[in-house]
Design an enzyme around this catalytic site. Sequence first.
Site, PDB file in Angstrom:
ATOM      1  N   TRP A   3      10.450   5.363  -7.973  1.00 39.10           N
ATOM      2  CA  TRP A   3      11.715   5.986  -8.355  1.00 39.10           C
ATOM      3  C   TRP A   3      12.762   4.979  -8.766  1.00 39.10           C
ATOM      4  O   TRP A   3      13.741   5.335  -9.398  1.00 39.10           O
ATOM      5  CB  TRP A   3      12.255   6.836  -7.196  1.00 39.10           C
ATOM      6  CG  TRP A   3      12.295   6.080  -5.899  1.00 39.10           C
ATOM      7  CD1 TRP A   3      11.340   6.095  -4.922  1.00 39.10           C
ATOM      8  CD2 TRP A   3      13.297   5.148  -5.459  1.00 39.10           C
ATOM      9  NE1 TRP A   3      11.685   5.237  -3.899  1.00 39.10           N
ATOM     10  CE2 TRP A   3      12.884   4.648  -4.205  1.00 39.10           C
ATOM     11  CE3 TRP A   3      14.505   4.688  -5.998  1.00 39.10           C
ATOM     12  CZ2 TRP A   3      13.628   3.710  -3.493  1.00 39.10           C
ATOM     13  CZ3 TRP A   3      15.250   3.752  -5.285  1.00 39.10           C
ATOM     14  CH2 TRP A   3      14.804   3.283  -4.046  1.00 39.10           C
ATOM     15  N   ASN A   4      12.587   3.686  -8.404  1.00 42.30           N
ATOM     16  CA  ASN A   4      13.700   2.754  -8.646  1.00 42.30           C
ATOM     17  C   ASN A   4      13.814   2.324 -10.107  1.00 42.30           C
ATOM     18  O   ASN A   4      14.903   2.024 -10.583  1.00 42.30           O
ATOM     19  CB  ASN A   4      13.643   1.551  -7.688  1.00 42.30           C
ATOM     20  CG  ASN A   4      12.423   0.687  -7.867  1.00 42.30           C
ATOM     21  OD1 ASN A   4      11.412   1.128  -8.426  1.00 42.30           O
ATOM     22  ND2 ASN A   4      12.473  -0.531  -7.387  1.00 42.30           N
ATOM     23  N   LYS A  34       1.307   9.763 -12.145  1.00 43.23           N
ATOM     24  CA  LYS A  34       1.899  10.485 -11.009  1.00 43.23           C
ATOM     25  C   LYS A  34       3.234   9.803 -10.733  1.00 43.23           C
ATOM     26  O   LYS A  34       3.293   8.753 -10.096  1.00 43.23           O
ATOM     27  CB  LYS A  34       0.972  10.399  -9.799  1.00 43.23           C
ATOM     28  CG  LYS A  34       1.158  11.496  -8.776  1.00 43.23           C
ATOM     29  CD  LYS A  34       2.502  11.469  -8.073  1.00 43.23           C
ATOM     30  CE  LYS A  34       2.655  10.348  -7.080  1.00 43.23           C
ATOM     31  NZ  LYS A  34       4.074  10.188  -6.613  1.00 43.23           N
ATOM     32  N   ALA A  43       7.157   9.292  -9.190  1.00 41.48           N
ATOM     33  CA  ALA A  43       7.752   9.556  -7.867  1.00 41.48           C
ATOM     34  C   ALA A  43       8.328  10.968  -7.848  1.00 41.48           C
ATOM     35  O   ALA A  43       8.918  11.419  -8.844  1.00 41.48           O
ATOM     36  CB  ALA A  43       8.854   8.538  -7.599  1.00 41.48           C
ATOM     37  N   GLY A  66       5.185   0.023  -5.845  1.00 44.59           N
ATOM     38  CA  GLY A  66       5.809   0.664  -4.686  1.00 44.59           C
ATOM     39  C   GLY A  66       5.689  -0.230  -3.466  1.00 44.59           C
ATOM     40  O   GLY A  66       5.508  -1.450  -3.588  1.00 44.59           O
ATOM     41  N   SER A  67       5.719   0.380  -2.306  1.00 41.93           N
ATOM     42  CA  SER A  67       5.764  -0.421  -1.078  1.00 41.93           C
ATOM     43  C   SER A  67       4.401  -1.034  -0.741  1.00 41.93           C
ATOM     44  O   SER A  67       3.349  -0.523  -1.146  1.00 41.93           O
ATOM     45  CB  SER A  67       6.225   0.442   0.094  1.00 41.93           C
ATOM     46  OG  SER A  67       5.176   1.312   0.460  1.00 41.93           O
ATOM     47  N   GLU A  94       1.891  -3.737  -7.703  1.00 47.18           N
ATOM     48  CA  GLU A  94       3.193  -4.437  -7.678  1.00 47.18           C
ATOM     49  C   GLU A  94       3.891  -3.939  -6.431  1.00 47.18           C
ATOM     50  O   GLU A  94       4.426  -2.831  -6.417  1.00 47.18           O
ATOM     51  CB  GLU A  94       4.009  -4.080  -8.922  1.00 47.18           C
ATOM     52  CG  GLU A  94       3.384  -4.484 -10.235  1.00 47.18           C
ATOM     53  CD  GLU A  94       3.209  -5.982 -10.393  1.00 47.18           C
ATOM     54  OE1 GLU A  94       3.774  -6.748  -9.584  1.00 47.18           O
ATOM     55  OE2 GLU A  94       2.489  -6.374 -11.315  1.00 47.18           O
ATOM     56  N   LEU A  95       3.889  -4.740  -5.373  1.00 44.62           N
ATOM     57  CA  LEU A  95       4.312  -4.228  -4.071  1.00 44.62           C
ATOM     58  C   LEU A  95       5.658  -4.819  -3.634  1.00 44.62           C
ATOM     59  O   LEU A  95       6.408  -5.308  -4.450  1.00 44.62           O
ATOM     60  CB  LEU A  95       3.187  -4.492  -3.066  1.00 44.62           C
ATOM     61  CG  LEU A  95       1.817  -3.977  -3.521  1.00 44.62           C
ATOM     62  CD1 LEU A  95       0.729  -4.305  -2.514  1.00 44.62           C
ATOM     63  CD2 LEU A  95       1.850  -2.476  -3.790  1.00 44.62           C
ATOM     64  N   CYS A 106      12.446  -4.521  -6.071  1.00 38.85           N
ATOM     65  CA  CYS A 106      11.476  -5.356  -5.343  1.00 38.85           C
ATOM     66  C   CYS A 106      11.769  -6.844  -5.505  1.00 38.85           C
ATOM     67  O   CYS A 106      11.392  -7.633  -4.643  1.00 38.85           O
ATOM     68  CB  CYS A 106      10.058  -5.122  -5.850  1.00 38.85           C
ATOM     69  SG  CYS A 106       9.617  -3.422  -5.923  1.00 38.85           S
ATOM     70  N   GLU A 164      12.185  -5.976   4.161  1.00 39.00           N
ATOM     71  CA  GLU A 164      12.866  -5.675   2.901  1.00 39.00           C
ATOM     72  C   GLU A 164      13.933  -4.600   3.178  1.00 39.00           C
ATOM     73  O   GLU A 164      13.607  -3.530   3.703  1.00 39.00           O
ATOM     74  CB  GLU A 164      11.791  -5.134   1.942  1.00 39.00           C
ATOM     75  CG  GLU A 164      12.155  -5.183   0.502  1.00 39.00           C
ATOM     76  CD  GLU A 164      11.026  -4.632  -0.385  1.00 39.00           C
ATOM     77  OE1 GLU A 164      10.078  -3.995   0.120  1.00 39.00           O
ATOM     78  OE2 GLU A 164      11.118  -4.855  -1.600  1.00 39.00           O
TER      79      GLU A 164
HETATM   80  C1  SIN Z   1      10.743  -3.245  -9.324  1.00 34.17           C
HETATM   81  O1  SIN Z   1      11.599  -3.557  -8.533  1.00 34.17           O
HETATM   82  O2  SIN Z   1       9.888  -2.429  -9.007  1.00 34.17           O
HETATM   83  C2  SIN Z   1      10.675  -3.821 -10.710  1.00 34.17           C
HETATM   84  C3  SIN Z   1      11.792  -4.713 -11.075  1.00 34.17           C
HETATM   85  C4  SIN Z   1      11.688  -5.320 -12.445  1.00 34.17           C
HETATM   86  O3  SIN Z   1      10.787  -4.984 -13.232  1.00 34.17           O
HETATM   87  O4  SIN Z   1      12.516  -6.153 -12.758  1.00 34.17           O
END
Ligand code: SIN
Length: 497
Positions: A165-166, A189, A191, A245-246, A267-268, A301, A398
Site C-alpha cells: 500500500w505504501n 494482488k 494491498a 512488503g514486510s 523486497e522486504l 522500506c 522498523e
Molecule cells: C518501498 O518502500 O517499498 C519502496 C521504496 C522505493 O522504491 O523507493
Amino acid sequence: MDFDETDLGMQLKDKNLFRQQCFIDGKWTDSLSGETFDVYNPSDLSLVGRMPNCSKIETIKAIDAANKAWDEWKKISGKDRSLIIRNWHQLILDNVDDLALIMTLENGKPISDSKGEIMYASWFTDWFSEEAKRAYGKTIPSTLADRRIITIKQPIGVCGIITPWNFPSAMITRKVAPALAAGCPVVIKPAGTTPFSATALVELANRAGVPKGIINLISVSEKDVGEVGDELCTNKNVRKISFTGSTNVGRALIAKSASTIKKVSMELGGHAPLIVFEDADLDEAVKGAMANKYRNSGQVCVSANRIFVHEKIHDKFAEKLAKKSSELKVSDGRKDGAQIGPLITMAAVEKVQNHVSDAKNKGAKIITGGDIDNAGKQFYKPTVMTNVTNDMKIFYEETFGPVAPLIKFSSDEEVIKMANDTNYGLAGYFFSKDIGRIWRVAEALEYGMIGVNAGVISTEVAPFGGIKESGIGREGAAEGLDEYLEIKYICFDGISN
Ligand code: SIN
C-alpha cells in the site's frame, strides 16, 4: 456501487479509471460470492470505494487465464511487447492527475507526492519498454572442438505479483513492466487498503493493448488474504512470486512457494542507518535526512530508522533537523502545501506510539513532535528524538512512521558496527566529504543499496534490493528483467567435418 456513493469517480477527469472490480481474462468482474470489502481514506476515514472479496476460486480462474494466454504472448517479439508497454507508459503520463488523486484518496499521501509516485511508476514502464528488446543470451566457447554452446533467455511463466500500500502504483509498474517485457503473464494482488491505484493501472494497460489474459487482478481484504496468497504460492502454474512488503509476510510466502520450487523476488523490510560524519556538509545532511525520513510520512522500506550523528556535530544537527521537521505541514493530502499525510491505519499509528513511548521511558528526549497531530487521529507529528540507545525497540524494529531517532557516535568503527547490528540489509546512507572514508564505509555497510551524500536513491536504472532479511532479487535496471527470465543452455554437437 454508483460513483456518487463515494464521489471519487465524479472527481476524476476520466471516470472509467475508477474501477471497483477484479480483472480476469480481459473482463472486469465481481467475486463469485458477490462479497465486497470497503476501502477507506486514511485522512478522514470516509469510504473511497468497494472491491470484490475474492477467494481461491477466482484466483485459480485468473491463473488459468494467464497460463492459457501465455502461449501466444511468449511467441511475439520483444519489440512488439515493447510497443505495448510504451503505449501503457504514455497512457500513465496522460492520466497523471487522475492517478494521483486516486492514490491520495486511498493512501493519504500528499497530492504532490502522489504525482511524484506516478512519475516514478512511469520510469519503470519507460525503462522496461526498452529492455523488452534486450533479453540477451551468450555464446560460450566449448571445451570440445566439435561443439558450440549458447544460452537463451525465456520467460519464466505466470507471475504472482503481490504489491504493498505504501507505493501502490510504482511497485506495480516495477514488477509488471519487466514481467511483460520478458514475455510473462501476471496475476496481481494489490494491498487491500489501496486497490484502486492498481485497478486504474490495469485499466490503462488494457487500453494500451495488453492482450486478454496477460494482466489479471484479484482483490481481497487484508483479513481474508491468506486463501488467495496460498493459491498464488502453491499453484503449479505460477512459476514466480514477486512481493514487496514486510519480512514476516515474505518469509511465509517463501515457505509456501517452496512446495512448487518457485522463483521468488522479495523486497522486504529495512532498518536503514543514516550516518552523518563530522566532516559532512551539515546543511546537505539535514536536507538529505529530511527527504529520506519524511517521504510518504516515513512509511518507506528504505527510510532511515536510525540516524547516527558524530558527537562533534550532534547538537547542531539535531537542532537544525528538529527546526525543519517542526515546519512541515501535516494535513489531508488534498490540501495545498500538504507535506505529511496520515499513517495508513490505526494499527500503524499504535506501532509508532509504542516505539516513541518505549524510547521515552528508557531515556530518549523528544525535541520536536512525539504525538498525534491535530489534523486527525491517524496523523503523527514529525518527531525527532535524541539520547536513543540500543535497549530501545526503535533501535532494532522498523517504525514505519515520521520518527527520526538520533544516536551519537565517536568513531567510524563504532558506527559501522552499530549500523550493521540488524537482521535487515536494504538501504544505508551516509554523509561525508572524505573520499577514503566514503569508499571504506560504502564497502563496510551490509546493505544492498548505499546513498553517499544522497537521501533518496530510488531510480529505474539501478538494481533495487536488499541483502540479509531484507530480501532476494533486484528490481529495475537490467537485473530487473532477469528476474522474469529463465536461462536455457543449448549445446550443438557434430559441428566439425
Ligand atoms: C518501498 O518502500 O517499498 C519502496 C521504496 C522505493 O522504491 O523507493
